[in-house]
Design a protein around this motif. Structure first.
Motif, PDB file in Angstrom:
ATOM      1  N   LEU A  52       0.740  -1.105  -0.047  1.00 31.36           N
ATOM      2  CA  LEU A  52      -0.087  -0.134   0.137  1.00 31.36           C
ATOM      3  C   LEU A  52       0.899   0.995   0.042  1.00 31.36           C
ATOM      4  O   LEU A  52       0.715   2.178  -0.889  1.00 31.36           O
ATOM      5  CB  LEU A  52      -1.136  -0.061   1.218  1.00 31.36           C
ATOM      6  CG  LEU A  52      -1.883   1.324   1.365  1.00 31.36           C
ATOM      7  CD1 LEU A  52      -2.880   1.059   0.133  1.00 31.36           C
ATOM      8  CD2 LEU A  52      -2.578   1.136   2.404  1.00 31.36           C
ATOM      9  N   LEU A  53       1.970   1.038   0.833  1.00 31.07           N
ATOM     10  CA  LEU A  53       2.890   2.398   0.880  1.00 31.07           C
ATOM     11  C   LEU A  53       3.638   2.541  -0.669  1.00 31.07           C
ATOM     12  O   LEU A  53       3.661   3.591  -1.120  1.00 31.07           O
ATOM     13  CB  LEU A  53       3.724   2.167   2.053  1.00 31.07           C
ATOM     14  CG  LEU A  53       4.755   3.323   2.154  1.00 31.07           C
ATOM     15  CD1 LEU A  53       4.285   4.634   2.453  1.00 31.07           C
ATOM     16  CD2 LEU A  53       5.824   3.020   3.453  1.00 31.07           C
ATOM     17  N   ASN A  54       3.995   1.485  -1.274  1.00 30.15           N
ATOM     18  CA  ASN A  54       4.479   1.623  -2.396  1.00 30.15           C
ATOM     19  C   ASN A  54       3.512   2.253  -3.300  1.00 30.15           C
ATOM     20  O   ASN A  54       3.844   2.975  -4.236  1.00 30.15           O
ATOM     21  CB  ASN A  54       4.930   0.211  -2.922  1.00 30.15           C
ATOM     22  CG  ASN A  54       6.449  -0.310  -1.926  1.00 30.15           C
ATOM     23  OD1 ASN A  54       6.855   0.669  -1.586  1.00 30.15           O
ATOM     24  ND2 ASN A  54       6.740  -1.514  -2.221  1.00 30.15           N
ATOM     25  N   LEU A  55       2.270   1.819  -3.296  1.00 31.42           N
ATOM     26  CA  LEU A  55       1.434   2.305  -4.366  1.00 31.42           C
ATOM     27  C   LEU A  55       1.038   3.839  -4.099  1.00 31.42           C
ATOM     28  O   LEU A  55       0.845   4.639  -5.125  1.00 31.42           O
ATOM     29  CB  LEU A  55      -0.072   1.557  -4.112  1.00 31.42           C
ATOM     30  CG  LEU A  55       0.172   0.227  -4.836  1.00 31.42           C
ATOM     31  CD1 LEU A  55      -1.240  -0.698  -4.540  1.00 31.42           C
ATOM     32  CD2 LEU A  55       0.262   0.053  -6.364  1.00 31.42           C
ATOM     33  N   ILE A  56       1.054   4.300  -2.795  1.00 31.00           N
ATOM     34  CA  ILE A  56       1.056   5.671  -2.496  1.00 31.00           C
ATOM     35  C   ILE A  56       2.130   6.395  -2.893  1.00 31.00           C
ATOM     36  O   ILE A  56       2.100   7.529  -3.660  1.00 31.00           O
ATOM     37  CB  ILE A  56       0.594   5.850  -1.053  1.00 31.00           C
ATOM     38  CG1 ILE A  56      -0.560   5.527  -0.691  1.00 31.00           C
ATOM     39  CG2 ILE A  56       0.866   7.383  -0.710  1.00 31.00           C
ATOM     40  CD1 ILE A  56      -0.523   5.263   0.819  1.00 31.00           C
ATOM     41  N   LYS A  57       3.440   5.872  -2.937  1.00 33.61           N
ATOM     42  CA  LYS A  57       4.486   6.447  -3.433  1.00 33.61           C
ATOM     43  C   LYS A  57       4.570   6.699  -4.955  1.00 33.61           C
ATOM     44  O   LYS A  57       4.932   7.518  -5.860  1.00 33.61           O
ATOM     45  CB  LYS A  57       5.795   5.644  -2.998  1.00 33.61           C
ATOM     46  CG  LYS A  57       6.263   5.933  -1.696  1.00 33.61           C
ATOM     47  CD  LYS A  57       7.329   4.987  -1.547  1.00 33.61           C
ATOM     48  CE  LYS A  57       7.925   4.811  -0.069  1.00 33.61           C
ATOM     49  NZ  LYS A  57       9.149   3.979   0.152  1.00 33.61           N
ATOM     50  N   PHE A  58       3.980   5.411  -5.704  1.00 36.07           N
ATOM     51  CA  PHE A  58       3.652   5.315  -7.092  1.00 36.07           C
ATOM     52  C   PHE A  58       2.978   6.566  -7.672  1.00 36.07           C
ATOM     53  O   PHE A  58       3.245   7.274  -8.635  1.00 36.07           O
ATOM     54  CB  PHE A  58       3.387   4.239  -7.857  1.00 36.07           C
ATOM     55  CG  PHE A  58       4.213   2.951  -7.689  1.00 36.07           C
ATOM     56  CD1 PHE A  58       5.569   2.953  -7.700  1.00 36.07           C
ATOM     57  CD2 PHE A  58       3.841   1.773  -7.159  1.00 36.07           C
ATOM     58  CE1 PHE A  58       6.489   2.031  -7.615  1.00 36.07           C
ATOM     59  CE2 PHE A  58       4.624   0.666  -7.167  1.00 36.07           C
ATOM     60  CZ  PHE A  58       5.809   0.666  -7.218  1.00 36.07           C
TER      61      PHE A  58
END
Length: 125
Positions: A52-58
């Protein structure tokens, strides 16, 4: 290419469980001026916190191409697991950011004032 469905998402193409919509909603909320500008992601092992954090970063990188994105700083709470409180890693990180001049002193002071309220509430529990 085979991929383990339980591995953290490192590319949006591997969002097999459809977390992208949730990440979009969280990003939109964080972008709102009325949002407290902090997000804690809690959950057990393997529940998708890193994905989820990675998707927010993307999403943030996507926004930065056309406009100003968010300032995202990840705090690894595991480094402070023996402390027993999330406030200390947050304070340490804010101090480090201020020393590196990634945040102004006024911004750090604002965050620290906000945290005092939560520390008092936490101490009262």
């Amino acid at each position: 290419m085979s991929r383990d469905v339980h591995a953290p998402i490192e590319d949006e193409a591997f969002d097999f469980l459809g977390r992208k919509d949730l990440a979009e909603r969280i990003y939109t909320r964080l972008s709102d001026a009325s949002c407290p500008q902090a997000l804690g992601i809690y959950g057990g092992w393997g529940t998708g916190k890193t994905s989820l954090l990675n998707l927010i970063k993307f999403k943030n990188e996507e926004k930065r191409k056309s406009e100003k994105g968010l300032f995202i700083k990840v705090i690894d709470a595991w480094s402070y697991e023996l402390v027993g409180s999330l406030f200390e890693p947050i304070i340490v990180t804010l101090r480090e950011l201020a020393l590196k001049e990634e945040m102004s002193d006024a911004t750090v002071k604002t965050y620290l004032r906000r945290m005092k309220k939560f520390i008092l509430l936490g101490a009262s529990d």
